[in-house]
Design a protein around this motif. Structure first.
Motif, PDB file in Angstrom:
ATOM      1  N   ASN A 108       0.851  -1.406   0.087  1.00 34.69           N
ATOM      2  CA  ASN A 108       0.019  -0.168   0.139  1.00 34.69           C
ATOM      3  C   ASN A 108       1.118   1.275   0.121  1.00 34.69           C
ATOM      4  O   ASN A 108       0.400   2.296  -0.729  1.00 34.69           O
ATOM      5  N   TYR A 139       0.241   3.811  -3.029  1.00 34.58           N
ATOM      6  CA  TYR A 139      -0.404   5.104  -2.866  1.00 34.58           C
ATOM      7  C   TYR A 139       0.933   6.197  -2.416  1.00 34.58           C
ATOM      8  O   TYR A 139       0.745   7.185  -1.660  1.00 34.58           O
ATOM      9  N   ASP A 159       4.771   6.156   5.669  1.00 38.11           N
ATOM     10  CA  ASP A 159       5.015   6.738   4.117  1.00 38.11           C
ATOM     11  C   ASP A 159       4.804   8.172   3.985  1.00 38.11           C
ATOM     12  O   ASP A 159       4.222   8.666   4.893  1.00 38.11           O
ATOM     13  N   VAL A 183       0.406   9.752  -0.882  1.00 37.21           N
ATOM     14  CA  VAL A 183      -0.778  10.744  -1.195  1.00 37.21           C
ATOM     15  C   VAL A 183      -1.459  10.978   0.026  1.00 37.21           C
ATOM     16  O   VAL A 183      -2.356  12.009   0.211  1.00 37.21           O
ATOM     17  N   MET A 243      -4.368  10.763   3.370  1.00 40.82           N
ATOM     18  CA  MET A 243      -5.889  10.849   3.116  1.00 40.82           C
ATOM     19  C   MET A 243      -6.474  11.875   4.091  1.00 40.82           C
ATOM     20  O   MET A 243      -5.944  12.080   5.237  1.00 40.82           O
ATOM     21  N   VAL A 290     -10.684   5.031  -0.478  1.00 38.03           N
ATOM     22  CA  VAL A 290     -10.668   6.314  -0.481  1.00 38.03           C
ATOM     23  C   VAL A 290     -10.748   7.022  -1.874  1.00 38.03           C
ATOM     24  O   VAL A 290     -11.467   7.857  -2.037  1.00 38.03           O
ATOM     25  N   GLY A 306      -5.952  -3.434  -6.609  1.00 35.67           N
ATOM     26  CA  GLY A 306      -6.189  -3.440  -5.358  1.00 35.67           C
ATOM     27  C   GLY A 306      -7.497  -4.055  -5.311  1.00 35.67           C
ATOM     28  O   GLY A 306      -8.496  -3.921  -6.129  1.00 35.67           O
ATOM     29  N   LEU A 358      -9.485  -5.294  -0.143  1.00 33.99           N
ATOM     30  CA  LEU A 358      -9.599  -6.113   0.957  1.00 33.99           C
ATOM     31  C   LEU A 358      -8.367  -6.143   1.867  1.00 33.99           C
ATOM     32  O   LEU A 358      -8.338  -6.768   2.951  1.00 33.99           O
ATOM     33  N   SER A 368       1.030   8.585   5.410  1.00 31.68           N
ATOM     34  CA  SER A 368       0.282   7.836   6.215  1.00 31.68           C
ATOM     35  C   SER A 368       1.180   7.058   7.134  1.00 31.68           C
ATOM     36  O   SER A 368       2.362   6.590   6.670  1.00 31.68           O
TER      37      SER A 368
HETATM   38  P1  ADP Z   1      -6.769  -1.769  -1.891  1.00 35.49           P
HETATM   39  O1  ADP Z   1      -6.694  -2.910  -2.445  1.00 35.49           O
HETATM   40  O2  ADP Z   1      -7.853  -0.728  -2.288  1.00 35.49           O
HETATM   41  O3  ADP Z   1      -5.568  -0.796  -1.851  1.00 35.49           O
HETATM   42  P2  ADP Z   1      -6.918  -2.055   1.103  1.00 35.49           P
HETATM   43  O4  ADP Z   1      -7.820  -2.539   1.807  1.00 35.49           O
HETATM   44  O5  ADP Z   1      -5.372  -2.240   1.029  1.00 35.49           O
HETATM   45  O6  ADP Z   1      -7.327  -2.099  -0.365  1.00 35.49           O
HETATM   46  O7  ADP Z   1      -6.725  -0.275   1.367  1.00 35.49           O
HETATM   47  C1  ADP Z   1      -8.122   0.409   1.376  1.00 35.49           C
HETATM   48  C2  ADP Z   1      -7.847   2.091   1.002  1.00 35.49           C
HETATM   49  O8  ADP Z   1      -7.077   2.793   1.776  1.00 35.49           O
HETATM   50  C3  ADP Z   1      -7.255   2.114  -0.467  1.00 35.49           C
HETATM   51  O9  ADP Z   1      -8.157   1.850  -1.436  1.00 35.49           O
HETATM   52  C4  ADP Z   1      -6.524   3.467  -0.169  1.00 35.49           C
HETATM   53  O10 ADP Z   1      -7.355   4.444  -0.543  1.00 35.49           O
HETATM   54  C5  ADP Z   1      -6.419   3.584   0.899  1.00 35.49           C
HETATM   55  N1  ADP Z   1      -4.985   3.212   1.697  1.00 35.49           N
HETATM   56  C6  ADP Z   1      -4.302   2.364   1.995  1.00 35.49           C
HETATM   57  N2  ADP Z   1      -3.074   2.357   2.503  1.00 35.49           N
HETATM   58  C7  ADP Z   1      -2.809   3.768   2.191  1.00 35.49           C
HETATM   59  C8  ADP Z   1      -1.506   4.482   2.170  1.00 35.49           C
HETATM   60  N3  ADP Z   1      -0.505   3.893   2.750  1.00 35.49           N
HETATM   61  N4  ADP Z   1      -1.678   5.525   1.699  1.00 35.49           N
HETATM   62  C9  ADP Z   1      -2.870   6.281   1.414  1.00 35.49           C
HETATM   63  N5  ADP Z   1      -3.945   5.693   1.143  1.00 35.49           N
HETATM   64  C10 ADP Z   1      -3.704   4.303   1.578  1.00 35.49           C
END
Ligand code: ADP
Length: 343
Positions: free
Chosen positions: A247, A251, A275, A278, A280, A295, A305, A308, A334
């Protein structure tokens, strides 16, 4: 005689008491008890006899009737349906138990409705997730069949794209399988003493190609020369770390940095994955670990992605009886932090 109503009970008691009082009066008369004493003894005797007789019949009648209701109540509560001996303030006891039973059934109804809503939402989400790659694959195949197969400019490209959609479906199905088994409690943990520093290094190595794509640098906040031992299921924590690190790459910003940190706090070790990607808005944080919560839908899908990953991470950490948290600021980055028990 079967007594079913208050009227029948009253009639039976009236007959019984008339007979009894006549017997008592006749007995007193036959013994020629003196008049004053006769009246007194008569009233005491008749009171005692009436009291015990009425008490016996009324209690039995109420007990029999209420026990039928009790048996149904206890059966729905899943308890044993043995008869209950009701004494004291019967109606107060019954009222209390019925109110409790009503609360119990109402709670059951709400749980059932919630599960039903959850199931419906889950099926809706799964079909929504599968729709896009399936339609994409269909589109590529149709284009190839309609002449694209002979066109060297697109045949390989379209096959590669179809393969990417298939991979996405496989990822989704694997994640669905994991989360379903985690929720059903079927994935038993194999807890061992694990060096979390070495494990993190293994994950970084495993993700080498992936991080190169975005030129993200995964580093430790300081040199960890000595091992840090924790009690955990190695394979599952490998998945937690790789989901969080993937992730941070997905992201992250081009040329960004992800830092892994370890902190010893009392009996636990806190692991942080931070990290400068981006990030949130704070409003997303409470729902971030829900299945399929995203997000930015489009960014997540482009990255393949399943939505899950974080739900799986949370399940695994909670199965270890530990917690996971997130802090994030839009456009700044994040930080995900979870704890594990020290070994
Ligand atoms: P995905 O398969 O969409 O990555 P996750 O359950 O891993 O599903 O994450 C859910 C959502 O959380 C992501 O779609 C993203 O919007 C947000 N997200 C997760 N990790 C990060 C991160 N490190 N930085 C920014 N946004 C994140």
């Amino acid at each position: 005689m079967q007594i079913d109503s208050a009227k029948q009970l009253s009639a039976a008691l009236a007959v019984a008491l008339t007979i009894l009082s006549t017997i008592v009066a006749a007995t007193l008369y036959s013994f020629e008890v003196k008049l004053e004493l006769q009246v007194l003894v008569y009233f005491i005797a008749i009171f005692l006899i009436f009291f015990f007789t009425i008490n016996f019949f009324v209690s039995r009648f109420i007990n029999n009737k209420l026990n039928i209701i009790y048996k149904s109540i206890l059966k729905t509560k899943g308890s044993s349906s043995k008869s209950k001996n009701l004494t004291g303030d019967v109606f107060k006891t019954v009222n209390k138990d019925v109110v409790e039973w009503m609360k119990f059934t109402e709670q059951q109804k709400q749980e059932y409705e919630l599960k039903e809503e959850y199931r419906r939402e889950f099926i809706g989400n799964v079909s929504h997730e599968l729709k896009t790659p399936i339609f994409n694959i269909q589109g590529y195949i149709l284009t190839l069949l309609e002449g694209g197969l002979e066109d060297p400019n697109i045949n390989r490209k379209y096959l590669q794209r179809a393969e990417k959609s298939v991979s996405r479906m496989i990822n989704l199905v694997n994640d669905l399988d994991t989360i379903t088994r985690l929720e059903a409690g079927q994935l038993a943990l194999i807890i061992k003493k694990v060096d979390i520093v070495a494990l993190a290094k293994e994950v970084i190595e495993y993700l080498e190609d992936f991080e190169k794509e975005k030129n993200i640098n995964i580093v430790f906040n300081k040199e960890y020369n000595a091992p840090i031992y924790v009690k955990c299921d190695k394979q599952k924590i490998f998945q937690v770390l790789s989901n969080l690190l993937i992730n941070s790459i997905k992201y992250g910003k081009q040329g960004g940095k992800t830092e892994i940190r370890f902190f010893k706090i009392d009996d636990n070790v806190m692991v942080e994955v931070a990290d400068n990607g981006v990030g949130m808005d704070e409003k997303h944080l409470p729902r971030l670990f829900e299945r399929f919560y995203r997000v930015e839908e489009s960014r997540s899908r482009d990255m393949g992605g399943s939505g899950l990953g974080l739900a799986i991470v949370k399940h695994i950490i909670e199965a270890h009886d530990q917690t996971i948290n997130v802090r994030s600021t839009k456009d700044v980055g994040s930080t995900f932090s979870f704890t594990l028990e020290k070994a």
